[in-house]
Design a protein around this motif. Structure first.
Motif, PDB file in Angstrom:
ATOM      1  N   ALA A 195       1.183  -0.865   0.231  1.00 52.67           N
ATOM      2  CA  ALA A 195      -0.029  -0.006  -0.186  1.00 52.67           C
ATOM      3  C   ALA A 195       1.141   1.534  -0.273  1.00 52.67           C
ATOM      4  O   ALA A 195       0.674   2.271   0.492  1.00 52.67           O
ATOM      5  CB  ALA A 195      -0.778  -0.086   1.285  1.00 52.67           C
ATOM      6  N   GLY A 196       1.716   0.876  -0.623  1.00 52.66           N
ATOM      7  CA  GLY A 196       2.652   2.034  -0.921  1.00 52.66           C
ATOM      8  C   GLY A 196       4.021   2.428   0.276  1.00 52.66           C
ATOM      9  O   GLY A 196       4.701   3.688  -0.077  1.00 52.66           O
ATOM     10  N   LYS A 211      -4.196   5.676  -9.638  1.00 47.94           N
ATOM     11  CA  LYS A 211      -4.323   4.725  -9.198  1.00 47.94           C
ATOM     12  C   LYS A 211      -5.161   3.647 -10.280  1.00 47.94           C
ATOM     13  O   LYS A 211      -5.361   3.532 -10.729  1.00 47.94           O
ATOM     14  CB  LYS A 211      -5.627   4.865  -7.622  1.00 47.94           C
ATOM     15  N   LEU A 212      -5.323   1.981  -9.669  1.00 49.59           N
ATOM     16  CA  LEU A 212      -5.796   0.807 -10.725  1.00 49.59           C
ATOM     17  C   LEU A 212      -7.497   1.354  -9.962  1.00 49.59           C
ATOM     18  O   LEU A 212      -7.843   1.541  -9.742  1.00 49.59           O
ATOM     19  CB  LEU A 212      -5.457  -0.319  -9.713  1.00 49.59           C
ATOM     20  N   MET A 267     -16.585   1.111  -2.015  1.00 49.96           N
ATOM     21  CA  MET A 267     -15.666   1.437  -3.007  1.00 49.96           C
ATOM     22  C   MET A 267     -14.600   0.754  -3.737  1.00 49.96           C
ATOM     23  O   MET A 267     -14.823   0.154  -4.981  1.00 49.96           O
ATOM     24  CB  MET A 267     -15.360   2.754  -2.340  1.00 49.96           C
ATOM     25  N   LEU A 268     -14.428   0.395  -2.806  1.00 52.17           N
ATOM     26  CA  LEU A 268     -13.273  -0.947  -3.195  1.00 52.17           C
ATOM     27  C   LEU A 268     -13.563  -1.971  -4.061  1.00 52.17           C
ATOM     28  O   LEU A 268     -13.384  -2.968  -4.501  1.00 52.17           O
ATOM     29  CB  LEU A 268     -12.342  -1.409  -2.024  1.00 52.17           C
ATOM     30  N   ILE A 269     -14.418  -2.821  -3.431  1.00 54.01           N
ATOM     31  CA  ILE A 269     -15.077  -4.233  -4.061  1.00 54.01           C
ATOM     32  C   ILE A 269     -16.024  -3.605  -5.715  1.00 54.01           C
ATOM     33  O   ILE A 269     -15.951  -4.342  -6.732  1.00 54.01           O
ATOM     34  CB  ILE A 269     -16.863  -4.637  -2.987  1.00 54.01           C
ATOM     35  N   ASN A 270     -16.582  -1.927  -6.416  1.00 59.88           N
ATOM     36  CA  ASN A 270     -17.099  -1.824  -7.136  1.00 59.88           C
ATOM     37  C   ASN A 270     -15.766  -0.748  -7.765  1.00 59.88           C
ATOM     38  O   ASN A 270     -15.864  -0.033  -8.449  1.00 59.88           O
ATOM     39  CB  ASN A 270     -18.326  -1.167  -6.718  1.00 59.88           C
ATOM     40  N   GLY A 271     -14.857  -1.348  -7.638  1.00 55.72           N
ATOM     41  CA  GLY A 271     -14.057  -0.648  -8.633  1.00 55.72           C
ATOM     42  C   GLY A 271     -12.754   0.465  -7.699  1.00 55.72           C
ATOM     43  O   GLY A 271     -12.940   0.919  -8.971  1.00 55.72           O
ATOM     44  N   ASN A 279      -5.520   4.085  -3.468  1.00 54.98           N
ATOM     45  CA  ASN A 279      -4.715   4.863  -4.534  1.00 54.98           C
ATOM     46  C   ASN A 279      -3.607   5.090  -4.771  1.00 54.98           C
ATOM     47  O   ASN A 279      -3.178   4.890  -6.321  1.00 54.98           O
ATOM     48  CB  ASN A 279      -5.234   6.432  -3.960  1.00 54.98           C
ATOM     49  N   VAL A 280      -2.505   4.252  -4.064  1.00 52.34           N
ATOM     50  CA  VAL A 280      -0.995   3.800  -4.476  1.00 52.34           C
ATOM     51  C   VAL A 280      -1.048   2.344  -4.262  1.00 52.34           C
ATOM     52  O   VAL A 280       0.548   2.252  -5.025  1.00 52.34           O
ATOM     53  CB  VAL A 280       0.315   4.642  -3.668  1.00 52.34           C
ATOM     54  N   CYS A 281      -2.340   1.774  -3.890  1.00 54.75           N
ATOM     55  CA  CYS A 281      -1.364   0.692  -4.103  1.00 54.75           C
ATOM     56  C   CYS A 281      -1.635  -0.987  -4.938  1.00 54.75           C
ATOM     57  O   CYS A 281      -2.196   0.070  -6.047  1.00 54.75           O
ATOM     58  CB  CYS A 281      -2.768  -0.255  -2.626  1.00 54.75           C
TER      59      CYS A 281
END
Length: 304
Positions: A195-196, A211-212, A267-271, A279-281
């Motif tokens: 995570a950065g 970010k990915l 947020m994360l499970i929806n990309g 955001n940097v991972c």
């Protein structure tokens, strides 16, 4: 296995990932009378100390502070009892940012966990540096179900630990993980930038500049707690950039289902990786937990 074929072609891919995904699906459970999925993995980083500063670890960064502090038994018991009250059947793992066998109280913690959560699978991850026959036997006498030894030095050590497990008739319960590969083979780990947090480490892996645009399932199926009670989204957040709450101040279920956790998870499970430190991972976060993600999406959709 098709979903893992591309990963298998990389320099290194943890061969245990497919098994972990299967285990996660097998451990899938909803809280009784609800549509709320429980985590399949509860990870406890039960201290602030490790005897190593591996080059691919944030601990090798200048300024990293090793803290010889350990989890309070009352906090540990609180988490276990709250999980037990919910009928938790998943994995409880002692690992995180530390070396668990440096905690002289680890046997008592494992014994406590097995008594309170007798139907859970208890695991511990160690570098093996202080492990010997007496300690190995004591771990399993107190209720440990599986020991994962990450070997970082030589093939001789891999052989040594396999022999020790065989001698103690624990070959099926002890998994020796070969981490002796060179940097060009990612040291034998599924390497990420933590995570950065590897920007200043001995083996530098820089934070992402962009970010990915990919989902991450970690907060859907894992619950990670540091020794002081801080709950994080996952074990990659070494910098503790996004603390979801503290178990000393609230309950497991309130943390697991809080609005803040919901917002982060959704947020994360929806990309959407726009939150820090996601955001940097660079972690590929979709290898495990799809069943949990589907359940959370269904629940959140019905709440709209």
């Amino acid at each position: 296995m098709k979903k893992y074929e591309k990963m298998l072609k990389k320099k290194f891919f943890d061969p245990n990932i497919p098994n972990k995904n299967q285990k996660s699906d097998e451990n899938f459970q909803l809280i009784s009378g609800s549509k709320i999925p429980l985590p399949s993995e509860v990870e406890i980083s039960e201290s602030g100390t490790c005897n190593r500063t591996c080059s691919f670890c944030p601990r090798s960064s200048p300024g990293w502070v090793d803290k010889k502090e350990f989890i309070d038994e009352k906090l540990h018991s609180k988490l276990l009892k709250e999980l037990s009250d919910l009928g938790y059947l998943g994995t409880i793992r002692y690992s995180g940012f530390v070396e668990p066998l440096l905690d002289k109280n680890i046997y008592k913690l494992i014994n406590q966990a097995k008594k309170i959560n007798k139907n859970s699978n208890l695991e511990l991850v160690t570098n093996g540096d202080v492990l010997n026959e007496k300690r190995l036997i004591k771990l399993f006498e107190n209720g440990l179900d599986r020991l994962l030894i990450s070997v970082y030095d030589t093939q001789d050590d891999v052989h040594k630990f396999n022999q020790l497990a065989e001698k103690c008739k624990l070959s099926k319960q002890v998994i020796v993980r070969d981490r002796t590969l060179p940097p060009e083979e990612d040291f034998g780990i599924t390497l990420s930038n933590r995570a950065g947090m590897l920007k200043n480490a001995e083996h530098t892996v820089l934070p992402l500049k962009k970010k990915l645009e990919k989902a991450c399932y970690y907060p859907a199926y894992t619950f990670f707690m540091d020794y002081n009670g801080d709950v994080l989204m996952c074990a990659h957040d070494w910098g503790k950039k996004r603390i979801l709450g503290n178990l000393n101040k609230t309950s497991f279920i309130d943390l697991w289902c809080s609005l803040y956790t919901k917002q982060s998870r959704s947020m994360l499970i929806n990309g959407n990786r726009s939150i820090s430190p996601c955001n940097v991972c660079d972690v590929k976060g979709t290898l495990i937990g799809k069943k949990h993600v589907d359940a959370w999406k269904l629940k959140y959709e019905k709440e709209k």
